[in-house]
Design an enzyme around this catalytic site. Structure first.
Site, PDB file in Angstrom:
ATOM      1  N   MET A  23       0.807  -1.216   0.000  1.00 30.48           N
ATOM      2  CA  MET A  23       0.000   0.000   0.000  1.00 30.48           C
ATOM      3  C   MET A  23       0.840   1.265   0.000  1.00 30.48           C
ATOM      4  SD  MET A  23      -1.499   0.172   3.883  1.00 30.48           S
ATOM      5  CE  MET A  23      -0.418   0.119   5.310  1.00 30.48           C
TER       6      MET A  23
ATOM      7  N   SER B 205       3.224  -7.683   0.822  1.00 25.84           N
ATOM      8  CA  SER B 205       2.276  -7.187   1.812  1.00 25.84           C
ATOM      9  C   SER B 205       0.851  -7.431   1.320  1.00 25.84           C
ATOM     10  CB  SER B 205       2.558  -5.710   2.117  1.00 25.84           C
ATOM     11  OG  SER B 205       1.948  -5.332   3.336  1.00 25.84           O
ATOM     12  N   GLN B 206      -0.020  -6.389   1.274  1.00 28.64           N
ATOM     13  CA  GLN B 206      -1.413  -6.629   0.927  1.00 28.64           C
ATOM     14  C   GLN B 206      -1.583  -7.166  -0.495  1.00 28.64           C
ATOM     15  OE1 GLN B 206      -3.302  -2.775   1.452  1.00 28.64           O
ATOM     16  NE2 GLN B 206      -2.926  -2.171  -0.670  1.00 28.64           N
TER      17      GLN B 206
ATOM     18  N   ASP C   5       8.620  -8.322  12.434  1.00 30.92           N
ATOM     19  CA  ASP C   5       7.666  -7.429  11.771  1.00 30.92           C
ATOM     20  C   ASP C   5       6.981  -6.510  12.782  1.00 30.92           C
ATOM     21  OD1 ASP C   5       5.535  -6.328  10.154  1.00 30.92           O
ATOM     22  OD2 ASP C   5       5.812  -8.027   8.799  1.00 30.92           O
TER      23      ASP C   5
ATOM     24  N   HIS D 237       9.221  -5.770   8.409  1.00 26.87           N
ATOM     25  CA  HIS D 237       8.299  -5.973   7.292  1.00 26.87           C
ATOM     26  C   HIS D 237       8.962  -5.675   5.953  1.00 26.87           C
ATOM     27  CE1 HIS D 237       4.369  -6.630   5.622  1.00 26.87           C
ATOM     28  NE2 HIS D 237       4.337  -5.440   5.061  1.00 26.87           N
TER      29      HIS D 237
END
Length: 324
Positions: free
Chosen positions: A38, A133-134, A251, A307
């Site tokens: 994102m 990630s997303q 993370d 992350h």
């Protein structure tokens, strides 16, 4: 034919075979589709060439920035000669792509990508997919909903397959956008207005309000078969050769981090965690994950970083084998 002429013919034939063999090897590489995380832009602490690649955890991403997905694309192209790498851009520009990672309905994003993949002639024979990630759970939705062209391997790098219940860093403590997102999620993640217009709300998983989540989550509850079992989703996911999940042990962005391995909080509280294998989604095998696990199709990898923070050496040793 004289001896010298015969030798020259053999030499030329050998050269042609080498060239053709090289060409066949290049053309045999499986295309790769990547979907970013994102928001803003990842920063790399040092150049790709010196094998120390770190994608900082406190930033978002876009499709094409040379310091983020552009660098990943270049790195893969250097390692797998002749590979076709498609870095997905959701929208008509990098700016739109960045904004859409916050505000465009995820289901519409997935439909947009499915159409794009179906129209790409280079992907007809199938492709590997890597989400960051997303982007990881979004690509899982792609394989579950859109089996043509076929996805071969899905690599989830820090994805949140059971969603999140917190945004500790998104993409930084001083981010006004993230402050606003936290406020909206806290005030009503499952209201229609927020579900339809805030991407992070669509994979917000509140274990304290499980019924609300299952009833009103427009994206995550659907792809995780929380309401009904869609046998097509299950069949399509099980068609993968490998489903690789990468967990970042330090993370500080994903909460809970176990979601990166499909784990989550036990229902009704937000302290005690359960693994994928302990969850109903596995014991009831709603997605076929238990069967995939038995068949050796699930791969759980871990790296000791924050992350999306890893080295090129780690990437090459652990992820590159699934891209060849």
């Amino acid at each position: 034919m004289g001896l010298s002429a015969a030798l020259r013919l053999i030499a030329v034939s050998g050269c042609l075979l080498l060239l053709c063999g090289s060409s066949w090897g290049i053309n045999a590489s499986v295309p790769l589709v990547i979907w970013h995380g994102m928001g803003e832009t990842h920063y790399i602490t040092s150049t790709i060439a010196n094998y120390h690649l770190f994608i900082h955890p406190f930033a978002g991403d876009s499709c094409c920035n040379p310091l983020s997905m552009g660098a990943i694309k270049k790195m893969v192209e250097e390692e797998v000669l002749g590979i076709y790498v498609l870095s997905l851009m959701i929208g008509k520009s990098v700016v739109q792509d960045t904004e859409n990672s916050f505000f465009m309905d995820v289901n519409k994003q997935v439909s947009f990508v499915c159409d794009q993949l179906a129209q790409d002639p280079k992907l007809k024979g199938g492709y590997n997919a890597m989400g960051f990630s997303q982007g990881s759970q979004f690509l899982r939705a792609v394989v579950q909903r859109c089996p043509d062209p076929p996805m071969k391997n899905l690599i989830s790098v820090g994805g949140q397959h059971q969603g999140v219940f917190g945004l500790p860093h998104c993409p930084g403590e001083s981010s006004h956008i993230c402050d606003w997102i936290r406020k909206m999620l806290n005030s009503g993640a499952y209201t229609d207005a927020i579900q339809k217009h805030l991407v992070q709300a669509q994979y917000w998983h509140d274990p304290l309000n499980d019924d609300l989540y299952k009833k009103h989550s427009l994206f995550l509850a659907d792809i995780n078969q929380e309401r009904v079992v869609n046998e097509t989703y299950k069949k399509n996911l099980m068609s993968l050769n490998k489903f690789v999940m990468v967990k970042f042990l330090q993370d500080t962005m994903v909460d809970p981090v176990d979601s990166e391995w499909f784990g989550f909080y036990k229902p009704g509280q937000a302290k005690e965690l359960e693994t994928l294998q302990e969850s109903a989604i596995y014991t009831e095998d709603r997605l076929g994950l238990a069967e995939m696990d038995s068949a050796g199709k699930l791969v759980f990898l871990a790296t000791d970083g924050d992350h999306l923070q890893f080295t090129r050496e780690w990437f090459n040793d652990n992820l590159l084998p699934y891209l060849r």
